[in-house]
Design a protein around this motif. Structure first.
Motif, PDB file in Angstrom:
ATOM      1  N   ARG A   1       0.827  -1.212   0.000  1.00 47.75           N
ATOM      2  CA  ARG A   1       0.000   0.000   0.000  1.00 47.75           C
ATOM      3  C   ARG A   1       0.858   1.258   0.000  1.00 47.75           C
ATOM      4  NH1 ARG A   1      -5.410   1.106   1.440  1.00 47.75           N
ATOM      5  NH2 ARG A   1      -5.703   3.328   1.796  1.00 47.75           N
ATOM      6  N   LYS A   2       1.913   1.271   0.791  1.00 47.30           N
ATOM      7  CA  LYS A   2       2.780   2.441   0.835  1.00 47.30           C
ATOM      8  C   LYS A   2       3.406   2.701  -0.524  1.00 47.30           C
ATOM      9  CE  LYS A   2       6.340   4.721   3.553  1.00 47.30           C
ATOM     10  NZ  LYS A   2       6.923   5.419   2.380  1.00 47.30           N
ATOM     11  N   ARG A   3       3.815   1.662  -1.219  1.00 48.73           N
ATOM     12  CA  ARG A   3       4.395   1.853  -2.551  1.00 48.73           C
ATOM     13  C   ARG A   3       3.352   2.364  -3.539  1.00 48.73           C
ATOM     14  NH1 ARG A   3       8.306  -3.017  -4.299  1.00 48.73           N
ATOM     15  NH2 ARG A   3       8.759  -1.478  -5.934  1.00 48.73           N
ATOM     16  N   LEU A   4       2.123   1.910  -3.418  1.00 53.42           N
ATOM     17  CA  LEU A   4       1.062   2.407  -4.294  1.00 53.42           C
ATOM     18  C   LEU A   4       0.773   3.879  -4.032  1.00 53.42           C
ATOM     19  CD1 LEU A   4      -1.472  -0.579  -4.201  1.00 53.42           C
ATOM     20  CD2 LEU A   4       0.089   0.036  -6.056  1.00 53.42           C
ATOM     21  N   VAL A   5       0.758   4.261  -2.752  1.00 51.20           N
ATOM     22  CA  VAL A   5       0.499   5.655  -2.402  1.00 51.20           C
ATOM     23  C   VAL A   5       1.633   6.547  -2.885  1.00 51.20           C
ATOM     24  CG1 VAL A   5       0.321   7.242  -0.440  1.00 51.20           C
ATOM     25  CG2 VAL A   5      -0.994   5.139  -0.438  1.00 51.20           C
ATOM     26  N   ASP A   6       2.870   6.062  -2.797  1.00 49.46           N
ATOM     27  CA  ASP A   6       4.032   6.850  -3.193  1.00 49.46           C
ATOM     28  C   ASP A   6       4.247   6.887  -4.704  1.00 49.46           C
ATOM     29  OD1 ASP A   6       4.713   7.571  -0.644  1.00 49.46           O
ATOM     30  OD2 ASP A   6       6.160   5.954  -0.361  1.00 49.46           O
ATOM     31  N   CYS A   7       3.588   5.998  -5.425  1.00 49.71           N
ATOM     32  CA  CYS A   7       3.858   5.844  -6.853  1.00 49.71           C
ATOM     33  C   CYS A   7       3.548   7.134  -7.626  1.00 49.71           C
ATOM     34  CB  CYS A   7       3.035   4.692  -7.422  1.00 49.71           C
ATOM     35  SG  CYS A   7       3.268   4.454  -9.184  1.00 49.71           S
TER      36      CYS A   7
ATOM     37  N   GLU B   1      -9.858  -7.262   1.419  1.00 49.32           N
ATOM     38  CA  GLU B   1     -10.277  -7.781   2.724  1.00 49.32           C
ATOM     39  C   GLU B   1      -9.674  -6.966   3.862  1.00 49.32           C
ATOM     40  OE1 GLU B   1      -9.511 -11.810   5.399  1.00 49.32           O
ATOM     41  OE2 GLU B   1      -9.310 -11.896   3.219  1.00 49.32           O
ATOM     42  N   HIS B   2      -8.418  -6.571   3.714  1.00 56.47           N
ATOM     43  CA  HIS B   2      -7.728  -5.850   4.783  1.00 56.47           C
ATOM     44  C   HIS B   2      -8.018  -4.355   4.789  1.00 56.47           C
ATOM     45  CE1 HIS B   2      -4.933  -8.759   6.744  1.00 56.47           C
ATOM     46  NE2 HIS B   2      -5.269  -9.477   5.687  1.00 56.47           N
ATOM     47  N   PHE B   3      -8.197  -3.743   3.614  1.00 54.23           N
ATOM     48  CA  PHE B   3      -8.276  -2.281   3.554  1.00 54.23           C
ATOM     49  C   PHE B   3      -9.603  -1.744   3.023  1.00 54.23           C
ATOM     50  CE2 PHE B   3      -3.615  -3.133   2.500  1.00 54.23           C
ATOM     51  CZ  PHE B   3      -3.258  -3.167   3.833  1.00 54.23           C
ATOM     52  N   GLY B   4     -10.501  -2.623   2.620  1.00 49.51           N
ATOM     53  CA  GLY B   4     -11.807  -2.167   2.180  1.00 49.51           C
ATOM     54  C   GLY B   4     -11.847  -1.595   0.785  1.00 49.51           C
ATOM     55  N   GLU B   5     -10.786  -1.779   0.011  1.00 49.11           N
ATOM     56  CA  GLU B   5     -10.748  -1.283  -1.364  1.00 49.11           C
ATOM     57  C   GLU B   5      -9.723  -2.087  -2.149  1.00 49.11           C
ATOM     58  OE1 GLU B   5      -9.664   2.765  -0.674  1.00 49.11           O
ATOM     59  OE2 GLU B   5      -7.520   2.346  -0.633  1.00 49.11           O
ATOM     60  N   LEU B   6      -9.816  -2.041  -3.470  1.00 48.79           N
ATOM     61  CA  LEU B   6      -8.854  -2.725  -4.326  1.00 48.79           C
ATOM     62  C   LEU B   6      -7.571  -1.896  -4.446  1.00 48.79           C
ATOM     63  CD1 LEU B   6     -11.271  -3.909  -7.139  1.00 48.79           C
ATOM     64  CD2 LEU B   6     -10.101  -5.382  -5.485  1.00 48.79           C
ATOM     65  N   PRO B   7      -6.457  -2.524  -4.803  1.00 50.31           N
ATOM     66  CA  PRO B   7      -5.226  -1.752  -5.003  1.00 50.31           C
ATOM     67  C   PRO B   7      -5.396  -0.622  -6.012  1.00 50.31           C
ATOM     68  CG  PRO B   7      -4.752  -4.102  -5.018  1.00 50.31           C
ATOM     69  CD  PRO B   7      -6.237  -3.968  -4.990  1.00 50.31           C
ATOM     70  N   SER B   8      -6.134  -0.878  -7.084  1.00 47.68           N
ATOM     71  CA  SER B   8      -6.349   0.165  -8.090  1.00 47.68           C
ATOM     72  C   SER B   8      -7.122   1.346  -7.520  1.00 47.68           C
ATOM     73  CB  SER B   8      -7.101  -0.412  -9.295  1.00 47.68           C
ATOM     74  OG  SER B   8      -8.346  -0.977  -8.889  1.00 47.68           O
ATOM     75  N   GLU B   9      -8.009   1.102  -6.550  1.00 48.94           N
ATOM     76  CA  GLU B   9      -8.770   2.191  -5.937  1.00 48.94           C
ATOM     77  C   GLU B   9      -7.880   3.058  -5.050  1.00 48.94           C
ATOM     78  OE1 GLU B   9     -13.255   0.753  -5.291  1.00 48.94           O
ATOM     79  OE2 GLU B   9     -11.791  -0.626  -4.418  1.00 48.94           O
TER      80      GLU B   9
END
Length: 319
Positions: A255-261, A289-297
């Motif tokens: 998730r951190k890498r996705l946010v920083d991307c 399941e863990h964060f309530g959204e898909l990685p793309s979201e």
């Protein structure tokens, strides 16, 4: 207060990291509905810090980690807002009045224009909204109890089972805060257990050794407990099994890498594979399941902020 975690935060719901002032203002506008907010920084071109937000039906819990002195001005919330200081310092002033410390906690009425002055390396928690049915401000000492409930919530956040568990805990937090405000009784939260030293060693290993592949026997040897005892110790004190915690830590790193991307096309599959998730469909299901959204979201949420009109930060000096 005793603690499961010495760094109360909300990293599983990271929204901004390495972002500038424009994205911060757009994020706070979207999350809190605070239109017209302005931002002043001591280093306008520097990074602001990180922002995490857990938004559920009951309301929003938002954690601000501020990397430099900041002034948020011209804020006006449609409903009441609680601001708690976890560490560092912050002052709130209303409609030109004198600054009041936000430690341990302060409540801002609806419809009141205010400014929030935050010192660098501070961590604040915003809880929104607060019921209009409670008194304007409680009896002395209740602010300490309310801040204690918020602090306890954050300390437990590292061990949320999944998004459903996080949502239940957030709802319970809102219920506790509003019940205390409504009754006016000062009720300090129950203390969390001191983390067993064997368990603390295991948790530190899982968090810090990102290239380590899960091995329960190795963890048990590292902790000084048997596999069976380690399993039940972890389950009893955190509610999670060792593997579930290992899995969640890997998902948080993705998730951190996705946010920083900052790339045009985020390589979700690459980031997932780097953390040991070889099946993209299974990874996406676990992530939701863990964060309530898909990685793309997660990526799309950050990108929406970039298309908002950018507010230029003002240069100012903290006094």
């Amino acid at each position: 207060m005793r603690t499961l975690n010495a760094k109360p935060e909300l990293e599983a719901y990271l929204r901004l990291s390495g972002a500038g002032c424009g994205e911060w203002l757009a994020a706070m506008t979207e999350l809190l509905g605070c239109r017209g907010i302005t931002c002043g920084l001591t280093r306008p071109q520097g990074l602001v810090g990180s922002l995490s937000a857990l938004d559920v039906e009951a309301g929003l819990v938002c954690v601000l980690d501020v990397a430099q002195d900041m002034l948020l001005a011209d804020c006006c919330m449609p409903q009441r807002l609680l601001v708690a200081t976890i560490h560092g310092s912050a002052q709130i002033s209303s409609e030109g009045g004198p600054g009041v410390s936000a430690f341990p906690l302060i409540m801002i009425p609806a419809g009141q224009t205010f400014s929030l002055r935050i010192s660098k390396n501070s961590r604040l928690v915003l809880v929104y909204p607060v019921s209009e049915l409670v008194p304007v401000w409680p009896r002395p000492g209740l602010d300490v109890a309310l801040a204690g409930h918020i602090h306890r919530f954050l300390m437990k956040a590292d061990y949320f089972q999944d998004h459903q568990d996080a949502s239940r805990e957030t709802l319970a937090l809102f219920e506790r805060l509003e019940r205390q405000l409504a009754t006016g009784r000062v009720e300090l939260p129950e203390e969390l257990p001191v983390l067993d030293r064997r368990l603390a060693r295991v948790i530190e290993k899982i968090r810090s050794e990102r290239d380590w592949d899960f091995d329960l026997q190795e963890l048990a040897n590292h902790s000084g407990a048997s596999e069976r005892n380690l399993y039940y110790l972890m389950k009893r004190e955190t509610g999670m099994t060792p593997y579930r915690f290992y899995q969640r830590c890997r998902l948080i790193r993705v998730r951190k890498r996705l946010v920083d991307c900052q790339c045009d096309v985020p390589h979700i599959s690459w980031y997932a594979a780097d953390e040991g998730f070889t099946h993209l469909g299974r990874f996406a299901a676990l992530y939701r399941e863990h964060f309530g959204e898909l990685p793309s979201e997660t990526v799309q949420w950050r990108r929406r902020l970039l298309v908002e009109p950018v507010m230029e930060p003002a240069d100012f000096a903290m006094t």
